[in-house]
Every structure is written in structure tokens, then in C-alpha cells.
Design a protein around this motif. Structure first.
Motif, mmCIF file in Angstrom:
data_model
loop_
_atom_site.group_PDB
_atom_site.id
_atom_site.type_symbol
_atom_site.label_atom_id
_atom_site.label_comp_id
_atom_site.label_asym_id
_atom_site.label_seq_id
_atom_site.Cartn_x
_atom_site.Cartn_y
_atom_site.Cartn_z
ATOM 1 N N VAL A 98 -31.935 16.778 44.498
ATOM 2 C CA VAL A 98 -31.054 17.719 43.797
ATOM 3 C C VAL A 98 -29.616 17.605 44.305
ATOM 4 N N ALA A 99 -29.455 17.471 45.610
ATOM 5 C CA ALA A 99 -28.117 17.476 46.212
ATOM 6 C C ALA A 99 -27.475 16.100 46.269
ATOM 7 N N LYS A 100 -28.287 15.050 46.394
ATOM 8 C CA LYS A 100 -27.735 13.711 46.616
ATOM 9 C C LYS A 100 -28.129 12.692 45.556
ATOM 10 N N GLY A 101 -29.156 13.004 44.755
ATOM 11 C CA GLY A 101 -29.628 12.045 43.768
ATOM 12 C C GLY A 101 -30.449 10.939 44.405
ATOM 13 N N LEU A 102 -30.669 9.892 43.647
ATOM 14 C CA LEU A 102 -31.391 8.715 44.118
ATOM 15 C C LEU A 102 -30.533 7.488 43.797
ATOM 16 N N PRO A 103 -29.598 7.164 44.678
ATOM 17 C CA PRO A 103 -28.672 6.065 44.389
ATOM 18 C C PRO A 103 -29.361 4.743 44.082
ATOM 19 N N ASP A 104 -30.499 4.477 44.749
ATOM 20 C CA ASP A 104 -31.191 3.209 44.508
ATOM 21 C C ASP A 104 -31.755 3.120 43.096
ATOM 22 N N LYS A 105 -31.982 4.269 42.459
ATOM 23 C CA LYS A 105 -32.458 4.296 41.075
ATOM 24 C C LYS A 105 -31.351 4.663 40.083
ATOM 25 N N LYS A 106 -30.128 4.792 40.594
ATOM 26 C CA LYS A 106 -28.970 5.160 39.783
ATOM 27 C C LYS A 106 -29.147 6.536 39.114
ATOM 28 N N ILE A 107 -29.814 7.434 39.824
ATOM 29 C CA ILE A 107 -29.978 8.810 39.361
ATOM 30 C C ILE A 107 -29.002 9.688 40.133
ATOM 31 N N PRO A 108 -28.067 10.345 39.438
ATOM 32 C CA PRO A 108 -27.107 11.201 40.139
ATOM 33 C C PRO A 108 -27.751 12.487 40.627
ATOM 34 N N ALA A 109 -27.068 13.162 41.519
ATOM 35 C CA ALA A 109 -27.526 14.472 41.980
ATOM 36 C C ALA A 109 -27.559 15.448 40.815
ATOM 37 N N CYS A 110 -28.523 16.349 40.830
ATOM 38 C CA CYS A 110 -28.590 17.384 39.798
ATOM 39 C C CYS A 110 -27.308 18.216 39.792
ATOM 40 N N THR A 111 -26.745 18.431 40.980
ATOM 41 C CA THR A 111 -25.539 19.250 41.101
ATOM 42 C C THR A 111 -24.341 18.605 40.415
ATOM 43 N N ALA A 112 -24.363 17.282 40.219
ATOM 44 C CA ALA A 112 -23.225 16.604 39.605
ATOM 45 C C ALA A 112 -23.030 17.036 38.156
ATOM 46 N N CYS A 113 -24.108 17.403 37.485
ATOM 47 C CA CYS A 113 -24.015 17.841 36.082
ATOM 48 C C CYS A 113 -24.239 19.344 35.939
ATOM 49 N N HIS A 114 -25.185 19.894 36.681
ATOM 50 C CA HIS A 114 -25.562 21.299 36.518
ATOM 51 C C HIS A 114 -24.733 22.242 37.376
ATOM 52 N N GLY A 115 -23.743 21.707 38.084
ATOM 53 C CA GLY A 115 -22.858 22.539 38.894
ATOM 54 C C GLY A 115 -23.290 22.589 40.343
ATOM 55 N N ALA A 116 -22.317 22.735 41.226
ATOM 56 C CA ALA A 116 -22.605 22.732 42.662
ATOM 57 C C ALA A 116 -23.595 23.821 43.046
ATOM 58 N N ALA A 117 -23.537 24.959 42.335
ATOM 59 C CA ALA A 117 -24.459 26.071 42.608
ATOM 60 C C ALA A 117 -25.643 26.069 41.651
ATOM 61 N N LEU A 118 -25.754 25.014 40.812
ATOM 62 C CA LEU A 118 -26.859 24.860 39.851
ATOM 63 C C LEU A 118 -26.895 25.992 38.825
ATOM 64 N N THR A 119 -25.726 26.557 38.515
ATOM 65 C CA THR A 119 -25.663 27.636 37.526
ATOM 66 C C THR A 119 -25.324 27.124 36.131
ATOM 67 N N PRO A 179 -33.358 31.431 44.306
ATOM 68 C CA PRO A 179 -33.286 32.667 43.512
ATOM 69 C C PRO A 179 -32.128 32.625 42.525
ATOM 70 N N VAL A 180 -32.180 33.503 41.534
ATOM 71 C CA VAL A 180 -31.052 33.689 40.631
ATOM 72 C C VAL A 180 -30.047 34.614 41.319
ATOM 73 N N PRO A 181 -28.802 34.196 41.478
ATOM 74 C CA PRO A 181 -27.826 35.073 42.136
ATOM 75 C C PRO A 181 -27.393 36.212 41.223
ATOM 76 N N GLN A 182 -26.731 37.185 41.807
ATOM 77 C CA GLN A 182 -26.243 38.314 41.008
ATOM 78 C C GLN A 182 -25.222 37.848 39.970
ATOM 79 N N GLN A 183 -24.394 36.885 40.325
ATOM 80 C CA GLN A 183 -23.399 36.339 39.412
ATOM 81 C C GLN A 183 -23.787 34.908 39.060
ATOM 82 N N ASP A 184 -24.617 34.791 38.042
ATOM 83 C CA ASP A 184 -25.107 33.477 37.623
ATOM 84 C C ASP A 184 -24.284 33.015 36.430
ATOM 85 N N LYS A 185 -23.101 32.477 36.689
ATOM 86 C CA LYS A 185 -22.191 32.068 35.631
ATOM 87 C C LYS A 185 -22.054 30.547 35.606
ATOM 88 N N PRO A 186 -22.165 29.942 34.426
ATOM 89 C CA PRO A 186 -21.979 28.493 34.339
ATOM 90 C C PRO A 186 -20.561 28.098 34.746
#
Length: 211
Positions: A98-119, A179-186
Motif C-alpha cells: 500500500v505504501a511502497k507498491g511493488l516496483p519489480d512488478k511495476k505496481i505503484p503504491a496505493c497511496t500514489a493514486c488514492h491519496g497519502a491518507a487513502l481518503t 479506521p475511517v477518520p472523522q474527516q474523511d475527505k478526498p
């Protein structure tokens, strides 16, 4: 619109804020463009779940847009964290992906698209918080086997098809600990280039929310 979306409450909770069932996601607070894309996908059969396909079959796009805007405007209730039934090493592997991806498979981190806080990211990328492991695993499996598709280029299909089954399980287990934070804003829409071309994001940004 609250009265008109009562048919959604049984599965998605009051105002789309979620229920205990592990397979039904919350809708509240997710980007309107993402929600609209999914409603269109169910209507067109790019997502296959018979109750949703049936409910949306004859609703006009303007009505679906109103539904998406309504749920996007709701504040999600923080859902309790459910400890995943997974070894600590599996959860740690998921966190790494989620945080770093899989560089050897050319898969980016989830946070790169879904936001640093995954919101999530406006206008069309959803948050990943408050999702149960079974739901995440089921959706990645749907992309892998073609029962869920998105507007081309389908970036998530590429990611899901590249992940191994243990990697899918690891990502699902880790996300279920958050968890879902109190301020879950994209994250607000910006001009930053995503690591993968994503048709859904482009479609959500198009006039009317759909190409």
C-alpha cells in the motif's frame, strides 16, 4: 433524494454510511465522480451484481448523477476496526504494498493514486478506508477475472491481474486494520500525473461525468 434512495439503505446503511455486512461498502463521502462511474458501470453491465443491475437499469444518467452527488455530500460514520484474521507478517506485507507498491512488478503504491491518507482523490478515485478484507479481496478478484471493469484504460484491472493471490490477501488484510477518520475527505483534484493512466478518473473529469 433521501427518500428516493431508501432502496439503498438496506445494503449501504443510512445515508450510505455503511453496515456490518462485509460485502457492502459505504457510499458516504466518496467522490461524486467515482460514485457516478460505478452507477453507470452497473447499468451498463461492466460491474455485475444482479440487484444493482436491476435497480439501475432504467434510471436516466441525470438521476444517477443526483444520487452520486447526494451520497458524496454525506459525512461517513467512523466504522470500528475489525482485526483481520491474518498473520502479522501478511498485514506487514500489505502495508508495504500500500505504501511502497511493488516496483519489480511495476505496481505503484496505493497511496500514489488514492491519496497519502487513502481518503481518495477527486473526481473519480475512491477512498480505501472502512472496507472489510473480504470486500477488498472480492473486488480485486472481480477485476482480475473480468466481472468488474472500468472505462479504458482500466488501471485497476492491470493492478489486480498483476498481484498474486497472497499479495491480494495481504493488501486486503492491511486495509481492514485502518479506521475511517472523522474527516474523511478526498484529495482535491489537481494536475499531478498519476503513475498509471486511469480511464475512470478521466471519465469522472469529463463534462457530465461520463464520456
Amino acid at each position: 433524494m433521501e427518500a428516493r434512495t431508501l432502496a439503498c439503505v438496506g445494503c449501504h446503511g443510512d445515508k450510505g454510511r455503511g453496515v456490518a455486512n462485509v460485502y457492502f461498502p459505504r457510499l458516504a463521502g466518496k467522490p461524486a465522480g467515482y460514485l457516478y462511474n460505478q452507477l453507470i458501470a452497473f447499468q451498463e453491465g461492466r460491474r455485475r451484481y444482479a440487484p444493482m443491475n436491476y435497480l439501475l437499469a432504467y434510471l436516466p444518467p441525470s438521476y444517477l448523477k443526483q444520487m452520486a452527488d447526494y451520497f458524496a455530500a454525506q459525512s461517513p460514520d467512523p466504522l470500528p476496526v475489525t482485526a483481520p484474521d491474518a498473520p502479522a507478517a501478511t498485514v506487514a506485507q500489505g502495508q508495504q504494498i500500500v505504501a511502497k507498491g511493488l516496483p519489480d512488478k511495476k505496481i505503484p503504491a496505493c497511496t500514489a493514486c488514492h491519496g497519502a491518507a487513502l481518503t481518495g482523490r477527486e473526481p473519480g478515485i475512491p477512498g480505501l478506508l472502512g472496507l472489510r478484507a473480504d470486500y477488498v479481496s472480492a473486488q480485486l478478484g472481480a477485476w482480475r477475472y473480468g466481472t468488474r471493469t472500468a472505462v479504458a484504460p482500466d488501471c485497476m484491472q492491470m493492478v489486480a491481474a498483476t498481484l498474486s493471490e497472497p499479495e491480494v490477501a495481504a493488501v486486503a488484510a492491511y486495509l481492514a486494520t485502518l479506521p475511517v477518520p472523522q474527516q474523511d475527505k478526498p484529495v482535491a483534484a489537481d494536475t499531478a500525473q498519476l503513475p498509471l493512466a486511469c480511464g475512470s478518473q478521466q471519465a469522472a473529469a469529463a463534462p457530465g461525468g461520463h464520456p
